[in-house]
Design a protein around this motif. Structure first.
Motif, PDB file in Angstrom:
ATOM      1  N   LEU A  92      24.666   2.263   1.439  1.00 37.66           N
ATOM      2  CA  LEU A  92      25.538   1.587   0.484  1.00 37.66           C
ATOM      3  C   LEU A  92      25.354   0.072   0.549  1.00 37.66           C
ATOM      4  N   GLN A  93      25.021  -0.429   1.737  1.00 40.00           N
ATOM      5  CA  GLN A  93      24.720  -1.860   1.868  1.00 40.00           C
ATOM      6  C   GLN A  93      23.482  -2.216   1.046  1.00 40.00           C
ATOM      7  N   MET A  94      22.431  -1.383   1.144  1.00 41.02           N
ATOM      8  CA  MET A  94      21.202  -1.639   0.395  1.00 41.02           C
ATOM      9  C   MET A  94      21.405  -1.428  -1.104  1.00 41.02           C
ATOM     10  N   LEU A  95      22.246  -0.477  -1.463  1.00 37.46           N
ATOM     11  CA  LEU A  95      22.566  -0.255  -2.873  1.00 37.46           C
ATOM     12  C   LEU A  95      23.052  -1.552  -3.511  1.00 37.46           C
ATOM     13  N   LEU A 144      11.617   7.330  -2.331  1.00 40.11           N
ATOM     14  CA  LEU A 144      11.697   6.650  -1.040  1.00 40.11           C
ATOM     15  C   LEU A 144      13.111   6.784  -0.500  1.00 40.11           C
ATOM     16  N   GLU A 145      13.228   7.335   0.694  1.00 37.88           N
ATOM     17  CA  GLU A 145      14.543   7.468   1.313  1.00 37.88           C
ATOM     18  C   GLU A 145      15.008   6.138   1.897  1.00 37.88           C
ATOM     19  N   ILE A 146      16.288   5.839   1.710  1.00 39.53           N
ATOM     20  CA  ILE A 146      16.955   4.770   2.445  1.00 39.53           C
ATOM     21  C   ILE A 146      17.697   5.469   3.570  1.00 39.53           C
ATOM     22  N   ARG A 150       0.831  -1.210   0.000  1.00 40.17           N
ATOM     23  CA  ARG A 150       0.000   0.000   0.000  1.00 40.17           C
ATOM     24  C   ARG A 150       0.866   1.261   0.000  1.00 40.17           C
ATOM     25  N   VAL A 151       1.944   1.236   0.785  1.00 40.45           N
ATOM     26  CA  VAL A 151       2.848   2.393   0.820  1.00 40.45           C
ATOM     27  C   VAL A 151       3.537   2.565  -0.531  1.00 40.45           C
ATOM     28  N   VAL A 152       4.020   1.473  -1.084  1.00 46.80           N
ATOM     29  CA  VAL A 152       4.686   1.536  -2.387  1.00 46.80           C
ATOM     30  C   VAL A 152       3.737   2.087  -3.447  1.00 46.80           C
ATOM     31  N   LYS A 153       2.502   1.665  -3.407  1.00 48.47           N
ATOM     32  CA  LYS A 153       1.537   2.114  -4.416  1.00 48.47           C
ATOM     33  C   LYS A 153       1.309   3.619  -4.354  1.00 48.47           C
ATOM     34  N   VAL A 154       1.136   4.168  -3.153  1.00 45.75           N
ATOM     35  CA  VAL A 154       0.865   5.603  -3.071  1.00 45.75           C
ATOM     36  C   VAL A 154       2.091   6.413  -3.491  1.00 45.75           C
ATOM     37  N   LEU A 155       3.284   5.919  -3.198  1.00 49.07           N
ATOM     38  CA  LEU A 155       4.490   6.618  -3.652  1.00 49.07           C
ATOM     39  C   LEU A 155       4.613   6.559  -5.169  1.00 49.07           C
ATOM     40  N   PRO A 172      13.916   1.679   4.867  1.00 52.51           N
ATOM     41  CA  PRO A 172      13.187   0.420   5.008  1.00 52.51           C
ATOM     42  C   PRO A 172      14.112  -0.766   4.769  1.00 52.51           C
ATOM     43  N   GLY A 173      13.565  -1.970   4.915  1.00 52.35           N
ATOM     44  CA  GLY A 173      14.351  -3.167   4.680  1.00 52.35           C
ATOM     45  C   GLY A 173      14.472  -3.491   3.206  1.00 52.35           C
ATOM     46  N   ALA A 174      15.307  -4.480   2.917  1.00 58.57           N
ATOM     47  CA  ALA A 174      15.578  -4.847   1.525  1.00 58.57           C
ATOM     48  C   ALA A 174      14.322  -5.296   0.789  1.00 58.57           C
ATOM     49  N   GLU A 175      13.411  -5.978   1.485  1.00 58.00           N
ATOM     50  CA  GLU A 175      12.202  -6.464   0.814  1.00 58.00           C
ATOM     51  C   GLU A 175      11.385  -5.310   0.245  1.00 58.00           C
ATOM     52  N   MET A 176      11.217  -4.255   1.035  1.00 59.95           N
ATOM     53  CA  MET A 176      10.427  -3.120   0.561  1.00 59.95           C
ATOM     54  C   MET A 176      11.177  -2.335  -0.513  1.00 59.95           C
ATOM     55  N   ILE A 177      12.494  -2.222  -0.372  1.00 62.81           N
ATOM     56  CA  ILE A 177      13.280  -1.511  -1.386  1.00 62.81           C
ATOM     57  C   ILE A 177      13.156  -2.214  -2.735  1.00 62.81           C
ATOM     58  N   LYS A 178      13.258  -3.529  -2.732  1.00 65.60           N
ATOM     59  CA  LYS A 178      13.125  -4.279  -3.987  1.00 65.60           C
ATOM     60  C   LYS A 178      11.719  -4.135  -4.566  1.00 65.60           C
ATOM     61  N   MET A 179      10.728  -4.122  -3.693  1.00 60.97           N
ATOM     62  CA  MET A 179       9.346  -3.937  -4.120  1.00 60.97           C
ATOM     63  C   MET A 179       9.178  -2.555  -4.773  1.00 60.97           C
ATOM     64  N   ALA A 180       9.774  -1.540  -4.145  1.00 61.11           N
ATOM     65  CA  ALA A 180       9.680  -0.175  -4.666  1.00 61.11           C
ATOM     66  C   ALA A 180      10.443  -0.037  -5.983  1.00 61.11           C
TER      67      ALA A 180
END
Length: 487
Positions: A452-455, A410-412, A398-403, A419-427
């Motif tokens: 940089l870890q999430m990157l 979305l800020e890391i 739902r958050v990803v959709k509104v963004l 957010p965590g990796a799951e949401m970042i990949k979803m976004a």
């Protein structure tokens, strides 16, 4: 002896033909009328000309090389780039008949040129191209500015209108990409660049001062960090921390020093809202005057939901970008929650709190004219141990959709590690752009470790990253401010 004779003649002739500049004295190297002392590259020589006391660089790729050799020096020129123009000043380079100069560094001249979809260009004026990029242009199009470049042994400094915008201390044997082995300091001449048919750049009052020998400087960062940053810069990855506050004694000078030490660009933002330092147009303009001229992006942290009633659209548009979070809201019982303060948050039921929070996020980012959702998915301290369980896939979607629906990045966040990796990949899959942010409370800004870890873990690319919009595309100029607060 005969085998040495011919090379020695060549060396003597080459050296004798070079222009000599006395150490410690400024010398003009363009007479304003001719290209005496300069040599055009063989390709597209018509792209370089003299016009009204200026060197004009306009047309297909070409370069103009000065006939001289320098190691330690200061170079200065007045430059005017027309709108969407790209050019550059090469240092420690050597004459080439064609192609991009392979030796030495290019100091970028680019205030607004954006490249193409296939080859986007974010490196702005003052960048040490592909090695230490600058993303915030301190100069504007269609106006003269002064660029000064200083090299002493292994240190390069770049100044725009007497403000230092870049500094790089080159380590021994720095990492370079295939084909870039000679992109480093040694000695050589200068070159001016005509980049493409759509770019027109003028140079005048060009002068140089030779400097004496000195001891090499010791880099303030280790080789591993230097390599990591250079690889990101070469890939065109915009290494920018957009979420910095002048708190804990941090000053603009500290920020510039940190940027030049680490190679991280910064955006500085005041807290703007009810009960915060910037609370109306008058205090907003006063703040902007304080930070004017600093080599940083200027962002706005829109605080609380009341901010939309406190400022005019014209004042908000003064900022390069606007960000907000969902950490301040009024719940269904009329209680004003500030979820980072334990005494000001009410969690009567965990699941109901989460449902209400997601609903607030949807309302905020579908109505408020902002660029970035910061401090994303942060929960009250009492709920953070259950973060992964409470942020279900359905809630994240739902958050990803509104963004995605509203073009919001979305800020890391380096501080909260959200957010965590799951949401970042979803976004990422939804086409959302990302920004990096620290949200510091002290002078210690860190090194964007979590970002940089999430990157790497989420395989983000330069095209996945947020970039501030031109004035006409700023959300506040497109949709305006809502008539009432969003909760």
């Amino acid at each position: 002896m005969r085998k040495l004779f011919f090379p020695l003649i060549i060396l003597f002739v080459f050296t004798a033909c070079q222009n000599k500049v006395p150490v410690g004295e400024w010398q003009t190297i363009f007479d304003g009328e001719t290209l005496d002392g300069w040599k055009k590259a063989g390709e597209n020589p018509e792209s370089i000309s003299v016009e009204n006391g200026m060197i004009k660089c306009a047309g297909e790729r070409s370069h103009l090389f000065y006939n001289g050799d320098f190691k330690n020096f200061e170079f200065e020129a007045e430059i005017k780039a027309l709108e969407h123009s790209n050019s550059g000043v090469f240092i420690h380079t050597e004459y080439q008949e064609e192609g991009w100069p392979a030796k030495g560094y290019e100091i970028q001249v680019n205030n607004s040129y954006r490249g193409s979809v296939k080859f986007p260009e974010r490196r702005k004026t003052g960048s040490i191209y592909n090695v230490r990029n600058v993303y915030y242009p301190l100069a504007g199009d269609n106006e003269w500015f002064t660029m000064r470049i200083k090299v002493v042994e292994n240190v390069v400094e770049v100044f725009v209108n007497d403000v230092k915008v870049n500094e790089y201390t080159e380590p021994e044997n720095p990492w370079r990409w295939d084909g870039g082995e000679n992109v480093k300091l040694s000695h050589g001449t200068f070159a001016l660049q005509a980049h493409d048919p759509g770019s027109t750049t003028y140079y005048r009052n060009i002068r140089v001062k030779a400097l004496p020998e000195a001891e090499p400087a010791t880099p303030e960062v280790d080789k591993e960090w230097d390599t990591k940053v250079t690889k990101l810069m070469f890939a065109g990855f915009p290494l920018v921390d957009y979420h910095i506050h002048l708190k804990g004694g941090l000053t603009l000078d500290d920020l510039a020093e940190n940027s030049q030490r680490l190679g991280i660009n910064y955006g500085v933002a005041p807290n703007c809202g009810l009960y915060f330092p910037v609370t109306n147009d008058e205090s907003l303009y006063a703040y902007m005057n304080e930070v004017k001229g600093s080599p940083t992006y200027k962002g706005m942290q829109a605080e609380g939901r009341e901010w939309v009633t406190l400022f005019s659209p014209e004042a908000v548009a003064e900022f390069d970008y606007v960000f907000t979070d969902a950490m301040t809201f009024t719940d269904k019982k009329g209680r004003r929650n500030r979820i980072w303060i334990p005494e000001e948050v009410w969690v009567d039921d965990k699941q109901q709190f989460m449902d209400d929070l997601v609903e607030k996020i949807e309302a905020i980012f579908s109505q408020e004219p902002v660029d970035i959702y910061v401090n994303p998915t942060v929960l009250p301290d009492e709920l953070m141990p259950e973060y992964d369980q409470l942020w279900t896939k359905e809630r994240m979607q739902r958050v990803v959709k509104v963004l995605a629906d509203n073009g919001i990045a979305l800020e890391i966040n380096a501080r909260y590690k959200t957010p965590g990796a799951e949401m970042i990949k979803m976004a990422k899959e939804a086409g959302i752009k990302f920004s990096f942010g620290t949200n510091n409370v002290t002078k210690n800004l860190g090194e964007l470790e979590y970002c940089l870890q999430m990157l790497e873990e989420c395989e983000l690319t330069p095209n996945d990253m947020f970039e501030p919009k031109p004035d006409a595309e700023k959300p506040v100029n497109v949709i305006g401010l809502p008539d009432k607060i969003t909760g």
